[in-house]
Design a protein around this motif. Structure first.
Motif, PDB file in Angstrom:
ATOM      1  N   ASP A   3     113.744  76.588  -9.550  1.00 35.59           N
ATOM      2  CA  ASP A   3     114.547  76.421  -8.332  1.00 35.59           C
ATOM      3  C   ASP A   3     115.869  75.717  -8.668  1.00 35.59           C
ATOM      4  OD1 ASP A   3     113.946  73.727  -8.648  1.00 35.59           O
ATOM      5  OD2 ASP A   3     112.813  73.539  -6.774  1.00 35.59           O
ATOM      6  N   HIS A  24     112.479  62.663 -15.858  1.00 31.70           N
ATOM      7  CA  HIS A  24     111.796  63.926 -15.974  1.00 31.70           C
ATOM      8  C   HIS A  24     110.540  63.790 -15.135  1.00 31.70           C
ATOM      9  CE1 HIS A  24     110.758  67.797 -17.596  1.00 31.70           C
ATOM     10  NE2 HIS A  24     109.528  67.363 -17.813  1.00 31.70           N
ATOM     11  N   ARG A  25     110.144  64.659 -14.303  1.00 40.25           N
ATOM     12  CA  ARG A  25     110.645  65.954 -14.034  1.00 40.25           C
ATOM     13  C   ARG A  25     111.937  65.902 -13.232  1.00 40.25           C
ATOM     14  NH1 ARG A  25     107.741  62.400 -11.100  1.00 40.25           N
ATOM     15  NH2 ARG A  25     107.228  63.156  -9.061  1.00 40.25           N
ATOM     16  N   PRO A  26     112.697  67.037 -13.204  1.00 43.84           N
ATOM     17  CA  PRO A  26     113.957  67.036 -12.455  1.00 43.84           C
ATOM     18  C   PRO A  26     113.740  66.795 -10.957  1.00 43.84           C
ATOM     19  CG  PRO A  26     113.794  68.936 -13.907  1.00 43.84           C
ATOM     20  CD  PRO A  26     112.445  68.304 -13.908  1.00 43.84           C
ATOM     21  N   PHE A  32     116.924  72.702 -16.710  1.00 45.66           N
ATOM     22  CA  PHE A  32     115.901  72.424 -17.724  1.00 45.66           C
ATOM     23  C   PHE A  32     115.428  73.733 -18.349  1.00 45.66           C
ATOM     24  CE2 PHE A  32     111.445  72.004 -18.994  1.00 45.66           C
ATOM     25  CZ  PHE A  32     111.476  70.856 -19.784  1.00 45.66           C
ATOM     26  N   TRP A  33     115.046  74.672 -17.502  1.00 42.09           N
ATOM     27  CA  TRP A  33     114.456  75.919 -18.014  1.00 42.09           C
ATOM     28  C   TRP A  33     115.495  76.823 -18.676  1.00 42.09           C
ATOM     29  CZ3 TRP A  33     109.631  75.930 -19.131  1.00 42.09           C
ATOM     30  CH2 TRP A  33     108.759  75.084 -18.429  1.00 42.09           C
ATOM     31  N   ASN A  83     115.434  72.462 -10.897  1.00 42.54           N
ATOM     32  CA  ASN A  83     114.935  72.421 -12.272  1.00 42.54           C
ATOM     33  C   ASN A  83     115.504  73.502 -13.185  1.00 42.54           C
ATOM     34  OD1 ASN A  83     113.368  74.845 -11.991  1.00 42.54           O
ATOM     35  ND2 ASN A  83     111.752  73.687 -10.956  1.00 42.54           N
TER      36      ASN A  83
END
Lengths: 142, 389
Positions: free
Chosen positions: A17, A45-47, A23-24, A20
């Motif tokens: 989304d 982390h996590r975003p 990151f991906w 995040n």
């Protein structure tokens, strides 16, 4: 032994989304990054959409050194209590990164007998499908 | 901070049969168990003006009202996740104390054994819930999927930090089954186990064994909460709400909070303890009997620590041998068997059992019990309850 994904059972894919995606996208390029606040510099982390320290929504993606230590881990040994698309046994780890954040991942080669809490690890990128890369870990030098 | 102390009471409770396959819809189970709880209290459907349910529960309030002919609700709503049973009591007690409702029914029905649970929910906007998003995006791709897997993460770290051992966790299950073996209404009546049985049970997600974990069952439960005035003239002696609290802290997640500084603690349970003991004006040593969240046996020692029954890191040793936690011990736990020894209805049976203790009707009765504690939720959001006469 490397993790084995069982053919015919769908891979579990991240739900990407607006929060995040950075990151991906980096993972696809074999780079590990963490969300860093542009205003106060906090790395998380996590975003997430907002910096929990200063409430800024200005975010950057800071490159990680890719190194950390095993904080805790579990060994999925019984297929009925694990994801059917991955051959048991497989190990899931929580890694505490040098940057101070934790991430959930797998060990790429090592089995449970080889790992321990506090073990130094480094990131490797596992292209598990043509369009899916996961950051995983292997043992690093002390 | 007296808050809602003594301003509401549980006056009716009911549990359906525990089974592997109820053969009924969850809605029907809800309706039946609500009727049974009202019968227990000596109340009727038209007395009910409030309904509180768990978010994950399939039976919505309007389905209950239309099935049961409830015509006049002034208060209704949902509470989420594993802490829900005590949190639903809190919500109901607040409503009763504030005058938003006079008689609130809390209900839950789950065909956990005969139907698949844990299907990720899509919210009405088409957006996944944020809990599911975190799970699917950062945990599931690595095969970290089951509740058992996430609890095992915490337990491994706890064992590392405190020297707790499987042999010690095993006493939690052994004592729960000992209690369950006395309870003809539970799934494990006359089926006690030994520590050897525990140690011989299959490792499911190392370090957790099969006998560390609850088994799904089909069951329903309900309780009725009303004002102390109304409680006076009813069929049962009231279980008065002395203290009740819920907690969520920084980096609490739905189930296990992997990202917080120390995952081998349950800070939410600690905060709940602080608030509910202060509200009730009592200390841990005043509690006669406790029903703790035993969906996973190794989480019981952590709760004992956070609730103040023993010190940090002493929980597993406290359970060893079972004498301090069984009937006649310092703090008898899960006296009807709990999730591990009675059946799993997500902590609802723990509240029911605390009420039985206050009434003096448990199959594992603590003689003259005056204060009964319940804790629900371990690892994520938590809630707790202290009941008195």
């Amino acid at each position: 032994m490397a993790m084995q994904y069982i053919e015919g059972i769908p891979l579990l894919r991240p739900y990407v989304d607006h929060d995040n995606k950075g990151f991906w996208d980096a993972i696809r390029e074999h780079r590990l990054v963490f969300q860093k606040c542009k205003d106060c510099g906090l790395i998380v982390h996590r975003p997430r959409p907002m910096c929990p320290q200063c409430l800024s929504t200005e975010r950057d993606w800071a490159p990680s050194e890719g190194k950390g230590r095993i904080y805790t881990y579990v060994d999925f040994v019984y297929q009925n209590a694990s994801y059917p698309g991955i051959q048991v046994p497989y190990v899931v780890v929580v890694v505490e990164m040098l940057e101070g954040v934790r991430m959930i991942s797998n060990m790429i080669e090592e089995s449970a007998a080889d790992i321990y809490i506090g073990m130094p690890v480094e990131v490797v990128f596992d292209d598990i499908a043509e369009d899916l890369t996961l950051p995983k870990f292997r043992k690093a030098k002390e | 901070m007296d808050g809602i102390k003594d301003k509401a009471a549980i006056v009716g409770v009911a549990l359906s049969e525990f089974s592997a396959d109820s053969g009924k819809t969850e809605l029907r189970m809800s309706c039946e168990v609500i009727k049974a709880a009202l019968d227990d209290a000596g109340l009727v459907v038209t007395d009910v003006d409030g309904l509180v349910k768990q978010s994950e529960d399939a039976s919505d309030e309007h389905a209950i009202t239309s099935s049961m002919g409830m015509g006049n609700l002034t208060y209704f709503g949902e509470v989420k996740w594993g802490a829900a049973p005590c949190a639903m009591v809190l919500r109901s007690a607040v409503a009763v104390a504030a005058g938003s409702a006079k008689c609130v029914v809390v209900y839950r029905a789950v065909n956990g054994s005969s139907k698949l649970r844990m299907i990720p929910s899509m919210k009405t906007s088409g957006q996944m819930s944020t809990s599911d998003l975190l799970q699917w995006t950062f945990h599931s791709p690595y095969g970290l999927m089951t509740e058992t897997g996430s609890v095992a993460m915490l337990v491994r770290r706890y064992m590392h930090e405190t020297d707790a051992k499987a042999e010690q966790f095993g006493w939690v299950t052994t004592v729960c089954r000992e209690n369950g073996a006395r309870n003809p209404e539970g799934l494990y009546y006359e089926q006690s186990i030994t520590l050897e049985d525990y140690l011989a049970s299959r490792i499911v997600v190392d370090p957790l064994r099969e006998l560390d974990c609850y088994k799904e069952s089909d069951c329903a439960a309900a309780f009725v909460i009303t004002t102390p005035e109304m409680a006076k003239d009813l069929k049962q002696p009231p279980a008065v709400i002395r203290g009740c609290a819920q907690s969520m802290v920084g980096e609490t997640e739905r189930m296990n909070s992997y990202y917080r500084p120390d995952i081998a603690r349950l800070p939410e349970v600690g905060r709940v303890a602080e608030r509910m003991f202060r509200m009730a004006g009592v200390r841990p040593q005043d509690i006669d009997v406790a029903q703790l969240d035993d969906a996973y046996a190794p989480l019981v020692p952590l709760q004992l620590e956070e609730l103040g029954f023993c010190g940090r890191g002493e929980g597993a040793a406290y359970c060893e041998g079972g004498d301090r936690i069984r009937l006649g011990g310092e703090i008898p736990l899960n006296t009807s068997g709990g999730s591990l020894g009675e059946g799993h209805i997500h902590g609802m049976n723990h509240v029911v059992e605390a009420v039985r203790q206050i009434r003096g009707t448990s199959t594992g009765q603590v003689k003259g019990a005056e204060l009964a504690l319940v804790a629900t939720g371990a690892g994520g959001p938590a809630a707790g309850l202290i009941l008195g006469r």
